[in-house]
Design a protein around this motif. Sequence first.
Motif, PDB file in Angstrom:
ATOM      1  N   ALA A   1       3.125  14.039 -24.386  1.00 19.94           N
ATOM      2  CA  ALA A   1       3.167  12.599 -24.641  1.00 19.94           C
ATOM      3  C   ALA A   1       2.215  11.848 -23.713  1.00 19.94           C
TER       4      ALA A   1
ATOM      5  N   SER B   1       3.675   5.400 -32.985  1.00 16.60           N
ATOM      6  CA  SER B   1       4.869   6.203 -32.728  1.00 16.60           C
ATOM      7  C   SER B   1       4.477   7.669 -32.734  1.00 16.60           C
ATOM      8  N   TYR B   2       5.000   8.402 -31.786  1.00 18.58           N
ATOM      9  CA  TYR B   2       4.683   9.822 -31.648  1.00 18.58           C
ATOM     10  C   TYR B   2       5.973  10.616 -31.512  1.00 18.58           C
ATOM     11  N   LEU B   3       5.944  11.844 -32.004  1.00 17.77           N
ATOM     12  CA  LEU B   3       7.095  12.739 -31.952  1.00 17.77           C
ATOM     13  C   LEU B   3       6.634  14.084 -31.409  1.00 17.77           C
TER      14      LEU B   3
ATOM     15  N   SER C   1      13.686  16.299 -30.279  1.00 20.49           N
ATOM     16  CA  SER C   1      12.284  15.924 -30.096  1.00 20.49           C
ATOM     17  C   SER C   1      12.220  14.720 -29.177  1.00 20.49           C
TER      18      SER C   1
ATOM     19  N   GLU D   1      10.672  11.213 -28.716  1.00 18.38           N
ATOM     20  CA  GLU D   1      10.061  10.157 -29.520  1.00 18.38           C
ATOM     21  C   GLU D   1       9.524   9.083 -28.581  1.00 18.38           C
TER      22      GLU D   1
ATOM     23  N   LYS E   1       7.574   5.424 -28.700  1.00 16.32           N
ATOM     24  CA  LYS E   1       7.107   4.280 -29.492  1.00 16.32           C
ATOM     25  C   LYS E   1       6.331   3.349 -28.573  1.00 16.32           C
TER      26      LYS E   1
ATOM     27  N   SER F   1       9.703   2.618 -26.268  1.00 15.46           N
ATOM     28  CA  SER F   1      10.798   3.578 -26.331  1.00 15.46           C
ATOM     29  C   SER F   1      10.286   4.947 -25.913  1.00 15.46           C
ATOM     30  N   TRP F   2      11.078   5.626 -25.112  1.00 17.35           N
ATOM     31  CA  TRP F   2      10.773   6.995 -24.654  1.00 17.35           C
ATOM     32  C   TRP F   2      12.111   7.705 -24.606  1.00 17.35           C
TER      33      TRP F   2
ATOM     34  N   ILE G   1      15.527  12.464 -29.242  1.00 12.48           N
ATOM     35  CA  ILE G   1      16.305  12.219 -30.460  1.00 12.48           C
ATOM     36  C   ILE G   1      16.673  13.547 -31.105  1.00 12.48           C
TER      37      ILE G   1
ATOM     38  N   THR H   1      16.673  15.842 -34.211  1.00 13.08           N
ATOM     39  CA  THR H   1      15.861  15.977 -35.415  1.00 13.08           C
ATOM     40  C   THR H   1      16.421  16.989 -36.407  1.00 13.08           C
TER      41      THR H   1
END
Length: 154
Positions: free
Chosen positions: A66, A99-101, A109, A111, A113, A131-132, A135, A137
Amino acid sequence: MNNKKKRFSGLSFSNGIGSSSLLVIFIILCLVSFATLSIVSANADYKLSNKVLDRTTAYYEASNQAEQQLAQLHQTLAAAYADSSTEEEYFRETGHDASYLFPISDLQSLEVKVGIVYPKAEGDAFYQIRSWQVILTGDLEYENTLDLFEPPWF
């Protein structure tokens, strides 16, 4: 006098070899059982610590990915800022959100944002992390059965 000693000797343990042997055997059995429990407990703690190590390593690998992605985003936004002449043109090229996953495991995962910001002054940030979070999945499969003894008449 001798009759009194004989009469009370049957009520208490004699100081013969039998009672001390039973006591030593009982103490040895206690020590063996405590040693076995200690080994089982240490083995369970070792397995748990390995699971925690694997999970923590996977989280930090996703976190590093990330951070690398955010560094690339920073370079992209800096280039877009240098190429654009207005704020509208900047947002048209970059958008307002990203947004990245990043996978941690089969079920989790990371996430990330990000809100893209137009810098007002030199040195301002190009994005703001909104957001870090980790989550879920995948689907968890719970075992809802208990192995209980059922009488034959049920």
